[in-house]
Enzyme design. Structure first.
Site, PDB file in Angstrom:
ATOM      1  N   ASP A  35       5.787  -1.868   6.464  1.00  0.00           N
ATOM      2  CA  ASP A  35       4.946  -2.913   5.888  1.00  0.00           C
ATOM      3  C   ASP A  35       5.276  -3.137   4.415  1.00  0.00           C
ATOM      4  O   ASP A  35       5.952  -2.327   3.774  1.00  0.00           O
ATOM      5  CB  ASP A  35       3.468  -2.536   6.024  1.00  0.00           C
ATOM      6  N   LYS A  57       3.412  -8.313   5.403  1.00  0.00           N
ATOM      7  CA  LYS A  57       2.571  -9.504   5.290  1.00  0.00           C
ATOM      8  C   LYS A  57       1.942  -9.523   3.907  1.00  0.00           C
ATOM      9  O   LYS A  57       1.738  -8.492   3.281  1.00  0.00           O
ATOM     10  CB  LYS A  57       1.448  -9.492   6.341  1.00  0.00           C
ATOM     11  N   MET A 171      -8.249  -4.775  -0.327  1.00  0.00           N
ATOM     12  CA  MET A 171      -7.826  -6.170  -0.121  1.00  0.00           C
ATOM     13  C   MET A 171      -8.843  -7.168  -0.663  1.00  0.00           C
ATOM     14  O   MET A 171      -9.171  -8.163  -0.025  1.00  0.00           O
ATOM     15  CB  MET A 171      -7.570  -6.431   1.371  1.00  0.00           C
TER      16      MET A 171
END
Length: 265
Positions: A35, A57, A171
């Site tokens: 990732d 991502k 996040m």
């Protein structure tokens, strides 16, 4: 012949925080699927002959959809390869590792799991800010500050607005202003200390100290970029950096960018 998939927690970035099991699994891999949050220092531990596949991502940018990642892991394993699936932090804490594991299990692929140090623990160890502390925080809660397709944050706001609990937001860069407003609306003081840490435990780490009422403005002025972890609560006052800041804002704060300190001023 069917191979297998190692679901590995890469931790917050410092390779010394990897478990021995994680390192062994990584070094046994034919293919490493990783990732965006996996640090280059950790990727350097992959075997020289391993095939490295980036499936990272970022917000509003998913070049490899999750469904394709699931299929990719399955196909590699069914071709007889040993796959190291590297995910930042712990794969089962906001990492979608359980979704990948469920897909692989449904397709008969053998899975082994190595937990990783989640970002909250990494931030605590490098900043000196404990997640719990007698007299300040009797509990800690991890929440995500992002929803799929930028959906609304349907969090338990009244439950989260507890001054005796440390709140850790993953996040949350895009929505920290909304998060702060909702917490204040539920009774948490605007003076509640906040620490924001970008790229924790890596040489690129940056910290920002703020308060709930001003964190959105301070973050924007400081220019911290994801990944950023927010620690909200009285435990932040235990940081030596916070103490120095409260006594004299002109003093440089170790690990805090000039922009970050100026924003808090």
């Amino acid at each position: 012949m069917t191979g297998k998939v190692f679901l590995i927690g890469a931790g917050p970035g410092d390779p010394e925080l990897l478990t021995l099991k994680s390192v062994r699994m990584l070094q046994d891999a034919d293919v490493v699927v990783y990732d965006r949050l996996v640090s280059p220092e950790i990727l350097s531990l992959a075997p020289a002959g391993a095939h490295l596949v980036s499936v990272g991502k970022s917000p509003d940018n998913h070049p490899v959809p999750q469904e394709r990642i699931n299929e990719m892991l399955c196909n590699f394993a069914q071709d007889g390869l040993t796959v190291a699936r590297l995910k930042g932090g712990d794969p089962l804490i906001f990492g979608r590792g359980s979704e990948e594991a469920a897909y692989l299990a449904a397709n008969g692929v053998h899975i082994e799991y190595a937990p990783g140090i989640t970002a909250a623990q990494g931030v605590a160890c490098v900043s000196g800010v404990p997640l719990t502390h007698r007299g300040l925080a009797t509990g800690v809660r991890y929440v995500t500050g992002h929803r799929k397709s930028n959906g609304s944050l349907d969090l338990d706001w009244s439950g989260l607005a507890c001054e005796d609990t440390t709140l850790v937001v993953y996040m949350g860069v895009a929505n920290i202003g909304q998060i702060a407003l909702r917490l204040v609306a539920e009774g948490l003081s605007e003076e509640t200390p906040v620490m924001a840490v970008a790229q924790a435990t890596t040489p690129r780490e940056t910290r920002l100290f703020s308060k709930l009422g001003t964190v959105a403005i301070d973050l924007r002025q400081a220019g911290l970029k994801a990944p950023v972890l927010f620690v909200i609560g009285k435990v932040v006052t235990l940081s030596a950096d916070w103490t120095a800041h409260e006594l004299d804002i002109s003093k440089p704060l170790p690990g805090v960018s000039a922009a970050g300190q100026q924003a808090h001023a």
